[in-house]
Design a protein around this motif. Structure first.
Motif, mmCIF file in Angstrom:
data_model
loop_
_atom_site.group_PDB
_atom_site.id
_atom_site.type_symbol
_atom_site.label_atom_id
_atom_site.label_comp_id
_atom_site.label_asym_id
_atom_site.label_seq_id
_atom_site.Cartn_x
_atom_site.Cartn_y
_atom_site.Cartn_z
ATOM 1 N N GLU A 126 0.595 -1.314 0.203
ATOM 2 C CA GLU A 126 -0.054 -0.277 0.006
ATOM 3 C C GLU A 126 0.886 1.203 -0.760
ATOM 4 N N SER A 127 0.549 2.577 -0.502
ATOM 5 C CA SER A 127 1.058 3.257 -0.159
ATOM 6 C C SER A 127 0.902 4.152 0.606
ATOM 7 N N VAL A 128 2.507 4.663 1.426
ATOM 8 C CA VAL A 128 2.697 5.144 2.558
ATOM 9 C C VAL A 128 2.053 6.921 2.165
ATOM 10 N N SER A 129 1.443 6.922 4.132
ATOM 11 C CA SER A 129 1.581 8.159 4.563
ATOM 12 C C SER A 129 2.005 8.608 5.189
ATOM 13 N N ILE A 130 2.643 10.291 5.118
ATOM 14 C CA ILE A 130 3.359 11.056 5.757
ATOM 15 C C ILE A 130 3.225 11.339 7.001
ATOM 16 N N VAL A 131 1.907 11.637 6.749
ATOM 17 C CA VAL A 131 1.077 11.807 8.331
ATOM 18 C C VAL A 131 1.327 11.090 9.792
ATOM 19 N N LYS A 132 1.473 9.541 8.903
ATOM 20 C CA LYS A 132 1.698 8.403 9.910
ATOM 21 C C LYS A 132 2.638 6.953 10.000
ATOM 22 N N ASP A 133 2.272 7.295 8.545
ATOM 23 C CA ASP A 133 3.985 6.054 7.967
ATOM 24 C C ASP A 133 5.334 6.397 8.378
ATOM 25 N N PRO A 134 6.227 5.643 8.742
ATOM 26 C CA PRO A 134 7.846 6.164 8.394
ATOM 27 C C PRO A 134 7.762 5.892 6.299
ATOM 28 N N PHE A 135 8.787 6.424 5.603
ATOM 29 C CA PHE A 135 9.298 6.449 4.135
ATOM 30 C C PHE A 135 10.325 6.419 4.499
ATOM 31 N N SER A 136 10.930 6.413 3.232
ATOM 32 C CA SER A 136 12.242 6.495 2.756
ATOM 33 C C SER A 136 12.292 8.159 1.667
ATOM 34 N N ILE A 137 13.233 7.835 1.837
ATOM 35 C CA ILE A 137 12.886 9.078 -0.127
ATOM 36 C C ILE A 137 14.812 9.216 -0.513
ATOM 37 N N LEU A 138 15.240 8.618 -1.373
ATOM 38 C CA LEU A 138 16.116 8.773 -2.473
ATOM 39 C C LEU A 138 16.768 10.263 -2.851
ATOM 40 N N LEU A 139 17.835 11.155 -2.541
ATOM 41 C CA LEU A 139 18.379 11.917 -2.775
ATOM 42 C C LEU A 139 18.998 11.630 -3.868
ATOM 43 N N LEU A 140 19.087 12.379 -4.559
ATOM 44 C CA LEU A 140 20.225 12.443 -6.023
ATOM 45 C C LEU A 140 20.690 13.177 -6.112
ATOM 46 N N GLY A 141 21.748 13.611 -7.290
ATOM 47 C CA GLY A 141 22.816 14.960 -6.860
ATOM 48 C C GLY A 141 23.583 14.577 -8.580
ATOM 49 N N ILE A 142 22.609 15.293 -9.608
ATOM 50 C CA ILE A 142 23.616 14.668 -10.763
ATOM 51 C C ILE A 142 24.382 15.507 -11.863
ATOM 52 N N GLU A 143 24.909 14.921 -11.843
ATOM 53 C CA GLU A 143 26.181 15.744 -12.513
ATOM 54 C C GLU A 143 25.827 15.881 -14.437
ATOM 55 N N ASP A 144 25.020 16.616 -14.807
ATOM 56 C CA ASP A 144 24.650 16.413 -16.470
ATOM 57 C C ASP A 144 25.791 17.614 -16.771
ATOM 58 N N TYR A 145 26.648 18.612 -15.780
ATOM 59 C CA TYR A 145 27.726 19.615 -17.660
ATOM 60 C C TYR A 145 28.161 19.111 -17.579
ATOM 61 N N SER A 146 28.680 16.985 -17.752
ATOM 62 C CA SER A 146 29.180 17.035 -19.205
ATOM 63 C C SER A 146 28.981 16.261 -19.753
ATOM 64 N N SER A 147 27.793 15.611 -20.025
ATOM 65 C CA SER A 147 26.561 14.974 -20.688
ATOM 66 C C SER A 147 25.215 16.178 -21.346
ATOM 67 N N GLY A 148 26.037 17.662 -21.350
ATOM 68 C CA GLY A 148 25.331 18.377 -22.017
ATOM 69 C C GLY A 148 23.896 18.526 -21.398
ATOM 70 N N GLY A 149 23.041 18.465 -20.435
ATOM 71 C CA GLY A 149 22.032 18.744 -19.717
ATOM 72 C C GLY A 149 21.466 16.446 -19.868
ATOM 73 N N LYS A 150 21.764 15.938 -20.953
ATOM 74 C CA LYS A 150 21.624 14.771 -20.608
ATOM 75 C C LYS A 150 21.712 13.839 -19.613
ATOM 76 N N ASN A 151 21.194 12.354 -19.197
ATOM 77 C CA ASN A 151 21.417 11.603 -18.079
ATOM 78 C C ASN A 151 22.770 11.384 -17.349
ATOM 79 N N GLY A 152 23.290 11.806 -17.143
ATOM 80 C CA GLY A 152 24.226 12.274 -16.053
ATOM 81 C C GLY A 152 24.237 11.337 -15.054
ATOM 82 N N ARG A 153 26.011 11.298 -14.758
ATOM 83 C CA ARG A 153 26.054 10.584 -13.604
ATOM 84 C C ARG A 153 25.521 11.264 -12.304
ATOM 85 N N THR A 154 25.425 9.905 -10.946
ATOM 86 C CA THR A 154 24.978 10.478 -9.918
ATOM 87 C C THR A 154 26.021 10.659 -8.758
#
Length: 329
Positions: A61-89
């Protein structure tokens, strides 16, 4: 009597004018507030993308941020060398929040960690998942690696990272040792052991350096976590309230996330009184090796199992049947 009557009338007129002035001022404040809310909503709404997934495939089931523990993935994207396309994290962090203990568990995954990429089972550096499969593929790779559902994600490019920190007025970090590092703006920055206040460009140089760090990627991960803590302190400070609109516009331009704008006030209420002292950092033990002619980080199996256990416990997954069983088990 006439003088008294005139005085009363003048007094009433002054009160009416004062009341009218207060009313007009109040309307202006309300009007400006409505404008700010709408403007902020429109700005932040540009960043929303749920990637076509209403919940993690590892959730029943979907989580509720009001009552459920939840996770978040934080990504820093390096796309300057790929011309703004999918770069490395360039930065990969997993955070879990539990509304009961009001704490965050924060894990940095070394970008050169050798893992099974996406669902194909092929081995590769974890930071390459974004190059081949984008954010959705990176989420699946992290879920498979840690065996936990990723409920939310937030991906920011280097411009967004620098600009948001500048809007916040900089961040305070604890520099572990003296070193210098050039940044993307072409400047060389010097860091001195101890407390330092960093602007956006300085913070980017601070988190990107690793060749001069005796701990390599591990030391780099610690500095990433140090900046995250500094940002948390600024975000939850009173002075940030006046900067919400500017931050929202920056998020709209340089951040992609599946957090809904309507979740913002709820989350802020949940994290009332939150500070960096509420963050527990988790360390993933790795060692250097070579794979296909490239330098990689190999995860210590015992350390990985311990990290999985900590995250699952914090998400309430060890005593609740909310994670689907592995089909191969």
């Amino acid at each position: 009597m006439k003088r008294v009557e005139k005085h009363r009338k003048a007094k009433k007129q002054r009160r009416r004018k004062m009341a009218l002035g207060i009313l007009l001022f109040g309307l202006l404040i309300v009007g400006y507030g409505i404008y700010m809310v709408l403007d902020t909503f429109q700005a932040v709404n540009k960043s929303y993308d749920n990637l076509g997934r209403e919940k993690s495939e590892l959730r029943e089931e979907s989580v509720s941020i009001v009552k459920d523990p939840f996770s978040i993935l934080l990504l820093g994207i390096e796309d300057y060398s790929s011309g703004g396309k999918n770069g490395r994290t360039d930065a990969i962090l997993v955070a879990t929040f539990n509304p009961e203990d009001k704490r965050v568990k924060l894990l940095s995954i070394p970008r050169d960690t050798l893992v099974e990429i996406n669902e194909e089972g092929r081995l590769g550096k974890i930071n390459s998942a974004h190059v081949f499969y984008g954010i959705e593929g990176t989420i699946k790779t992290v879920e498979n690696f840690l065996e936990i559902p990723i409920d939310y994600y937030a991906a920011v490019d280097f411009d967004g990272f620098v600009n948001i920190i500048n809007i916040l007025g900089g961040v305070e970090v604890n520099v572990p040792f003296d070193f210098s590092q050039d940044s993307l703006d072409g400047k060389l920055y010097y860091f001195h052991e101890g407390k330092m206040e960093l602007n956006g460009d300085e913070a980017l140089a601070f988190v990107r350096m690793r060749k001069k760090d005796p701990e390599g990627d591990i030391g780099r991960n610690k500095r990433q976590q140090e900046v995250i803590k500094g940002i948390v302190d600024k975000v939850f400070s009173f002075s940030t309230i006046t900067k919400i609109n500017d931050i929202a516009k920056e998020i709209g331009h340089n951040v992609q996330t599946n957090f809904r704008i309507t979740d913002g006030p709820i989350l802020m209420k949940q994290m009332s009184g939150f500070s960096k002292s509420n963050i527990d950092t988790i360390k993933l033990e790795t060692y250097s090796d070579r794979y296909n002619g490239s330098s990689v980080q190999i995860v210590n199996p015992e350390s990985l199992e311990e990290v999985k256990k900590i995250l699952k416990e914090h998400l309430g997954l060890l005593d609740k049947n909310v994670v689907k069983e592995d089909e191969n088990s």
